[in-house]
Design an enzyme around this catalytic site. Structure first.
Site, PDB file in Angstrom:
ATOM      1  N   CYS A   1       0.801  -1.217   0.000  1.00  0.00           N
ATOM      2  CA  CYS A   1       0.000   0.000   0.000  1.00  0.00           C
ATOM      3  C   CYS A   1       0.837   1.271   0.000  1.00  0.00           C
ATOM      4  O   CYS A   1       0.289   2.371  -0.019  1.00  0.00           O
ATOM      5  CB  CYS A   1      -0.961  -0.021   1.184  1.00  0.00           C
ATOM      6  SG  CYS A   1      -2.032  -1.468   1.156  1.00  0.00           S
TER       7      CYS A   1
ATOM      8  N   HIS B   1      -1.919   7.835   6.132  1.00  0.00           N
ATOM      9  CA  HIS B   1      -2.299   6.545   5.566  1.00  0.00           C
ATOM     10  C   HIS B   1      -3.675   6.154   6.104  1.00  0.00           C
ATOM     11  O   HIS B   1      -4.552   5.780   5.338  1.00  0.00           O
ATOM     12  CB  HIS B   1      -1.252   5.489   5.931  1.00  0.00           C
ATOM     13  CG  HIS B   1      -1.446   4.190   5.219  1.00  0.00           C
ATOM     14  ND1 HIS B   1      -1.493   4.098   3.849  1.00  0.00           N
ATOM     15  CD2 HIS B   1      -1.625   2.925   5.696  1.00  0.00           C
ATOM     16  CE1 HIS B   1      -1.677   2.832   3.498  1.00  0.00           C
ATOM     17  NE2 HIS B   1      -1.776   2.108   4.599  1.00  0.00           N
TER      18      HIS B   1
ATOM     19  N   GLU C   1       0.247   5.232  13.459  1.00  0.00           N
ATOM     20  CA  GLU C   1       0.659   6.352  12.613  1.00  0.00           C
ATOM     21  C   GLU C   1       0.655   7.664  13.401  1.00  0.00           C
ATOM     22  O   GLU C   1       1.577   8.474  13.271  1.00  0.00           O
ATOM     23  CB  GLU C   1      -0.244   6.483  11.397  1.00  0.00           C
ATOM     24  CG  GLU C   1       0.159   7.638  10.490  1.00  0.00           C
ATOM     25  CD  GLU C   1      -0.569   7.688   9.170  1.00  0.00           C
ATOM     26  OE1 GLU C   1      -0.187   8.505   8.313  1.00  0.00           O
ATOM     27  OE2 GLU C   1      -1.540   6.916   8.994  1.00  0.00           O
TER      28      GLU C   1
ATOM     29  N   LYS D   1      -9.356   8.337   3.359  1.00  0.00           N
ATOM     30  CA  LYS D   1      -9.844   6.987   3.056  1.00  0.00           C
ATOM     31  C   LYS D   1     -11.220   6.760   3.667  1.00  0.00           C
ATOM     32  O   LYS D   1     -11.899   5.797   3.319  1.00  0.00           O
ATOM     33  CB  LYS D   1      -8.856   5.924   3.561  1.00  0.00           C
ATOM     34  CG  LYS D   1      -7.570   5.825   2.747  1.00  0.00           C
ATOM     35  CD  LYS D   1      -6.698   4.669   3.230  1.00  0.00           C
ATOM     36  CE  LYS D   1      -5.412   4.540   2.423  1.00  0.00           C
ATOM     37  NZ  LYS D   1      -4.447   5.618   2.711  1.00  0.00           N
TER      38      LYS D   1
ATOM     39  N   HIS E   1      -9.861   2.277   0.611  1.00  0.00           N
ATOM     40  CA  HIS E   1      -8.421   2.021   0.481  1.00  0.00           C
ATOM     41  C   HIS E   1      -8.111   1.416  -0.880  1.00  0.00           C
ATOM     42  O   HIS E   1      -8.464   0.269  -1.160  1.00  0.00           O
ATOM     43  CB  HIS E   1      -7.976   1.084   1.598  1.00  0.00           C
ATOM     44  CG  HIS E   1      -6.497   0.914   1.706  1.00  0.00           C
ATOM     45  ND1 HIS E   1      -5.591   1.587   0.910  1.00  0.00           N
ATOM     46  CD2 HIS E   1      -5.740   0.117   2.518  1.00  0.00           C
ATOM     47  CE1 HIS E   1      -4.369   1.227   1.226  1.00  0.00           C
ATOM     48  NE2 HIS E   1      -4.432   0.344   2.199  1.00  0.00           N
TER      49      HIS E   1
ATOM     50  N   PHE F   1       1.879  -3.527   3.934  1.00  0.00           N
ATOM     51  CA  PHE F   1       2.267  -4.837   4.445  1.00  0.00           C
ATOM     52  C   PHE F   1       3.720  -5.115   4.060  1.00  0.00           C
ATOM     53  O   PHE F   1       4.161  -4.775   2.960  1.00  0.00           O
ATOM     54  CB  PHE F   1       1.384  -5.938   3.848  1.00  0.00           C
ATOM     55  CG  PHE F   1      -0.009  -6.003   4.429  1.00  0.00           C
ATOM     56  CD1 PHE F   1      -0.403  -5.214   5.487  1.00  0.00           C
ATOM     57  CD2 PHE F   1      -0.937  -6.901   3.908  1.00  0.00           C
ATOM     58  CE1 PHE F   1      -1.675  -5.295   6.025  1.00  0.00           C
ATOM     59  CE2 PHE F   1      -2.210  -6.990   4.437  1.00  0.00           C
ATOM     60  CZ  PHE F   1      -2.590  -6.186   5.496  1.00  0.00           C
TER      61      PHE F   1
END
Length: 404
Positions: free
Chosen positions: A155, A295, A306, A326, A331, A392
């Site tokens: 991502c 994110h 985050e 998002k 996403h 990831f």
């Protein structure tokens, strides 16, 4: 810039919808998802590829590539770049996609199995499947013969692509790049896989409120699809041809968590370092950043990790606005950072920070000093914006934009 998103299939519509706080979520229509824990997604609506793609391009390409070609076409049109006046080796394509032709893979393999293992694969199976085909076909469409490849960092992918294009231009290897990312992951295998991981929201009865970054009741992300494209150009070259310049990219960095296969470091050590290095490269102090597009996928662990990272970098968050977009787009995996870069840039040009929607019960783990723009867009001057993307495998990528 060019965009194909769950909020609209051009930059103007996308931005208007984002500023208004619209949600792109709904029940999945691409296939019957009743058997899955998660039955919702942010799908692209009313996509008409024939606006920019010819019949053969549509026939021979997976949906993720069609999204890429479409967004790239809008970006090229917006840039007004006449390729015929340039050395084609001076213009490249660095694109991003985390999954590639997942739809093609599923269809071909399913047909093979259901056909009694008769080896009748389409001759377009491999070209439609492979992740680098988006960059290849963008290059082919415009005759761009410069550096051409695809990045994959889960991502964080699109920010990686943007950063690479930025660096190659600074190194003098090109005058311009089409860069960004695309993804078409709303398929049974992709939805099923993430469902099995329990990574996605299961608010199937209330899709538009399912993606809720920073909210106490968040229960996972909402899958999305689409593409974002940017034309990055060397400043003097753009200035000489009289290009309309939205913003300047001034810093970018990548780090790794080296912590867990899918979970971020809880203290955000890798993420904070990526932000620090990007600001260092941009020669900016944290206090000079006005807006962060984080994110913020709406996962219980990720959002707080985050913000822990943000807190390490931005000791004084008084001037800093944060919004988790998002909540509206869902996403987009490898394309997420591309569409969020557009929002970060538009915040500079339009003086508006888009909102975080669905944050009705702010997580008490978030310090009150953090200014989360919630509910409605915020009008304010934005000179510097930052866009974060994490993936990831522990990939962290940060890009910084500045008013020209």
């Amino acid at each position: 810039m060019g965009a194909v998103t769950p909020l609209g299939n051009d930059v103007k519509t996308f931005w208007q919808q984002a500023v208004s706080g619209a949600s792109g979520a709904g029940l999945i229509t691409r296939f019957n998802a009743e058997q899955f824990r998660t039955q919702i997604a942010c799908e692209v609506k009313g996509f008409a590829p024939e606006k920019y793609l010819d019949r053969n391009e549509i026939k021979r390409s997976d949906l993720f590539t069609q999204f890429a070609l479409f967004a790239a076409a809008e970006a090229m049109e917006d840039a007004g770049l006449d390729v015929s006046t340039m050395d084609p080796f001076d213009i490249g394509v660095i694109w991003g996609a985390a999954q590639g032709g997942m739809q093609t893979f599923e269809t071909e393999v399913t047909n093979y199995v259901e056909g009694g293992y008769v080896p009748r694969f389409s001759p377009f199976f491999v070209p439609r499947l492979i992740t680098n085909m988006a960059s290849g076909l963008i290059s082919l469409k415009y005759g761009l013969q410069g550096i051409n490849y695809t990045t994959v960092s889960a991502c964080a992918t699109a920010n990686t692509a943007i950063m690479d294009a930025f660096n190659y231009i600074r190194m003098g290897k090109a005058k311009a790049f089409i860069t960004g990312g695309s993804e078409a992951p709303i398929t049974p295998a992709s939805i099923g896989g993430f469902s099995a991981m329990k990574a996605m929201s299961t608010r199937n009865d209330d899709p538009t409120h399912a993606s809720r970054p920073f909210d106490k009741g968040r229960d996972g992300f909402v899958m999305a699809e689409g593409a974002g494209a940017l034309l990055l150009e060397e400043y003097e070259h753009a200035k000489k041809r009289g290009a309309h310049i939205y913003a300047e990219i001034v810093g970018a960095s990548m780090t790794a968590d080296a912590y867990h296969m899918t979970a971020p470091h809880p203290e955000g050590l890798g993420a904070s370092k990526a932000m620090e290095l990007a600001l260092q490269e941009a020669q900016l102090n944290p206090a000079e950043v006005d807006y962060i597009n984080p994110h913020a996928t709406s996962t219980p662990i990720g959002d707080i990790a985050e913000l822990n990272a943000v807190g390490k970098v931005f000791r004084d968050t008084g001037n800093l606005s944060i919004s988790g977009t998002k909540s509206m787009t869902g996403h987009l995996l490898g394309a997420a950072a591309a569409v969020e870069a557009i929002l970060a840039i538009k915040a500079i040009t339009d003086g508006v920070v888009p909102p975080t929607i669905n944050m009705t019960d702010r997580d008490e783990a978030i310090p009150q000093s953090f200014r989360i723009v919630a509910g409605e867009a915020l009008e304010r001057k934005v000179d510097v914006s930052m866009s974060n993307a994490f993936g990831f495998g522990g990939h962290n990528a940060t890009v910084v934009f500045k008013r020209v």
